[in-house]
Write a protein that holds these residues in place. Structure first.
Motif, PDB file in Angstrom:
ATOM      1  N   THR A  28      33.911 -17.879 -32.999  1.00 28.17           N
ATOM      2  CA  THR A  28      34.608 -16.709 -34.013  1.00 28.17           C
ATOM      3  C   THR A  28      35.858 -16.598 -33.379  1.00 28.17           C
ATOM      4  N   TRP A  32      39.533 -12.970 -36.911  1.00 23.69           N
ATOM      5  CA  TRP A  32      38.531 -13.162 -38.016  1.00 23.69           C
ATOM      6  C   TRP A  32      37.866 -11.634 -37.874  1.00 23.69           C
ATOM      7  N   ARG A  36      38.153  -8.558 -40.648  1.00 24.28           N
ATOM      8  CA  ARG A  36      37.094  -8.360 -41.618  1.00 24.28           C
ATOM      9  C   ARG A  36      36.469  -7.000 -41.406  1.00 24.28           C
ATOM     10  N   ARG A 151      26.757 -15.438 -35.085  1.00 25.89           N
ATOM     11  CA  ARG A 151      28.182 -14.645 -35.098  1.00 25.89           C
ATOM     12  C   ARG A 151      28.341 -13.827 -36.205  1.00 25.89           C
ATOM     13  N   VAL A 155      29.191  -9.840 -33.533  1.00 23.28           N
ATOM     14  CA  VAL A 155      30.356  -9.179 -33.262  1.00 23.28           C
ATOM     15  C   VAL A 155      30.563  -7.841 -33.886  1.00 23.28           C
ATOM     16  N   LEU A 156      29.622  -7.482 -34.606  1.00 23.55           N
ATOM     17  CA  LEU A 156      29.677  -5.918 -35.200  1.00 23.55           C
ATOM     18  C   LEU A 156      29.133  -4.957 -34.564  1.00 23.55           C
ATOM     19  N   LEU A 189      19.327  -5.425 -45.170  1.00 29.41           N
ATOM     20  CA  LEU A 189      19.787  -4.972 -43.962  1.00 29.41           C
ATOM     21  C   LEU A 189      18.587  -4.503 -43.029  1.00 29.41           C
ATOM     22  N   MET A 212      21.331  -9.151 -41.876  1.00 26.37           N
ATOM     23  CA  MET A 212      22.177  -8.595 -42.817  1.00 26.37           C
ATOM     24  C   MET A 212      22.960  -9.321 -43.843  1.00 26.37           C
ATOM     25  N   GLY A 214      25.792  -9.307 -45.510  1.00 28.91           N
ATOM     26  CA  GLY A 214      27.173  -8.356 -45.201  1.00 28.91           C
ATOM     27  C   GLY A 214      27.778  -8.195 -46.489  1.00 28.91           C
ATOM     28  N   VAL A 217      25.830  -5.583 -48.609  1.00 31.92           N
ATOM     29  CA  VAL A 217      25.771  -4.323 -48.016  1.00 31.92           C
ATOM     30  C   VAL A 217      27.314  -3.398 -48.129  1.00 31.92           C
ATOM     31  N   PHE A 218      28.163  -4.372 -48.152  1.00 29.56           N
ATOM     32  CA  PHE A 218      29.513  -3.943 -48.296  1.00 29.56           C
ATOM     33  C   PHE A 218      29.631  -2.941 -49.608  1.00 29.56           C
ATOM     34  N   ARG A 254      37.271  -1.486 -43.405  1.00 27.86           N
ATOM     35  CA  ARG A 254      37.417  -1.504 -44.894  1.00 27.86           C
ATOM     36  C   ARG A 254      36.555  -0.491 -45.413  1.00 27.86           C
ATOM     37  N   ASN A 279      30.284  -0.936 -34.376  1.00 30.23           N
ATOM     38  CA  ASN A 279      29.312  -0.187 -35.276  1.00 30.23           C
ATOM     39  C   ASN A 279      28.089   0.178 -34.315  1.00 30.23           C
ATOM     40  N   PHE A 309      26.086   5.664 -44.021  1.00 32.15           N
ATOM     41  CA  PHE A 309      25.365   4.778 -44.931  1.00 32.15           C
ATOM     42  C   PHE A 309      24.534   3.748 -43.954  1.00 32.15           C
ATOM     43  N   GLY A 310      23.478   3.407 -44.227  1.00 32.75           N
ATOM     44  CA  GLY A 310      22.774   2.638 -43.275  1.00 32.75           C
ATOM     45  C   GLY A 310      21.319   1.964 -43.931  1.00 32.75           C
ATOM     46  N   GLY A 311      20.857   1.151 -42.877  1.00 32.51           N
ATOM     47  CA  GLY A 311      19.647   0.202 -43.418  1.00 32.51           C
ATOM     48  C   GLY A 311      18.697   1.064 -44.143  1.00 32.51           C
TER      49      GLY A 311
END
Ligand code: ACO
Length: 322
Positions: A28, A32, A36, A151, A155-156, A189, A212, A214, A217-218, A254, A279, A309-311
């Motif tokens: 990564t 990036w 993101r 990755r 990273v989140l 998720l 996830m 992603g 989910v977004f 975002r 997160n 907002f979540g799983g």
């Protein structure tokens, strides 16, 4: 009768993992991750720490800010998806760490919405006169369930805890809370192992961590949060122009920007801490709230919109006169 936030507190573990550190662990780049997600660093709990110890430290700070002691607390609710154990629940472990006795104490597992669900429960107990000093916490050790080789998720996420003390008030306080969920999205998720499903595989050393999709989910997150904002304002009879601060779930910059656009709020009036801790699921809103209270951005009397907002998916909001 209403409830009001009498004090806030938070705790982040000492160890910091930067994007540069992650570059040495997975394929990564800092660029990036920042572009993101907005994330620059995250905190990782020490081996001797756990969700309940993080929670207790955040609680101590919130109790100090509210000027209350363990003897005053009569309700303990903890939001988390990374409990120390299957049982006893994290609420009871927090009781033990802090010397709180003979009160309801429980944890709620609605992923990133767990703090909001806990806050809503505590608010109702106070409104009904069944609690007078509620300790509400969001706490996570997500580093323990992340697959550090993946990755797309490693990273989140990060570790941390935030807490509030709720006390009764004749004026609001919490004007309204709104909770919802839709289980049809449960496979977008999730964590794939639990006590009654896949635990044997986990014991046998199965790989994997948070799963996830992603992009999907977004999209659902942005659409759901947009209608959640409308419904919350309508329920309370409040116009969006009255909002002083948006305190959103800190999942992704975002997603936060999209919510701010919906409210016509400049980013200067949005509390953004995702860059500093990634997160942290249920901990992220009380962490952000405490940061903005302590640095003086959020002032007594101001109107706050908390949303998450979540799983699950699960989601929720609170309109709060601080
Ligand atoms: N570093 C470099 N490249 C990566 C990384 C990484 N860490 N992770 C994925 N990629 C690659 C992918 O492999 C993909 O490559 P390809 O095009 O060659 O296949 C490319 O980057 C694009 O991947 P996308 O998933 O399309 O990237 P996107 O722009 O959607 O961003 C992200 C991913 C950040 C996960 C985004 O979808 C997102 O934020 N989604 C919402 C996730 C979220 O907020 N979840 C939590 C909310 S709910 C809760 O808090 C529990």
């Amino acid at each position: 009768m209403y409830s009001r936030i009498a004090g806030t507190g938070s705790y982040l573990p000492a160890k910091v993992l930067t994007n540069a550190d992650l570059e040495t662990m997975v394929d990564t780049t800092d660029e990036w991750i920042r572009s993101r997600s907005g994330i620059e660093r995250r905190h990782v709990a020490a081996p001797e720490e756990s969700t309940s110890t993080l929670a207790a430290e955040a609680a101590r700070r919130a109790m100090q800010a509210a000027g209350v002691t363990a003897a005053d607390i009569d309700f303990v609710a903890v939001g988390t998806c990374t409990p120390d154990f299957i049982f006893p629940n994290v609420g009871t472990l927090v009781q033990r760490h802090l010397g709180i006795h003979d009160t309801p104490a429980f944890s709620i597992e609605t992923a990133c919405s767990s703090f909001m669900y806990s806050l809503s429960m505590a608010d109702k107990f106070i409104r009904l006169g069944e609690a007078k000093c509620a300790l509400v916490i969001g706490a996570e050790c997500l580093s323990r369930i992340v697959d550090w080789n993946d990755r797309s998720t490693a990273v989140l996420f990060g570790d941390g805890a935030g807490a509030v003390i709720l006390t009764p008030s004749e004026t609001p306080g919490i004007l309204t809370t709104l909770l919802s969920a839709d289980g049809q999205y449960s496979d977008l998720l999730y964590f794939p192992y639990g006590p009654s499903s896949g635990f044997d595989k986990l014991r046998a050393g199965a790989p994997g961590g948070i799963s996830m999709k992603g992009n999907e989910v977004f999209k659902v997150a942005v659409n759901t949060l947009s209608s959640l904002v409308d419904k919350t304002l309508a329920k309370a009879g409040v116009d969006k122009s009255e909002i002083d601060w948006l305190v959103p779930h800190q999942a992704n910059l975002r997603i936060i920007q999209a919510a701010a656009r919906k409210l016509d709020l400049p980013l200067e009036r949005v509390v953004i801490t995702v860059q500093d801790h990634g997160n942290t699921s249920s901990a992220s809103i009380p962490l952000a709230l405490d940061a903005a209270v302590r640095d003086g951005r959020i002032q007594r009397g101001q109107l706050l919109l908390l949303e998450t907002f979540g799983g699950g998916f699960t989601w929720g909001s609170a309109l709060v006169r601080y």
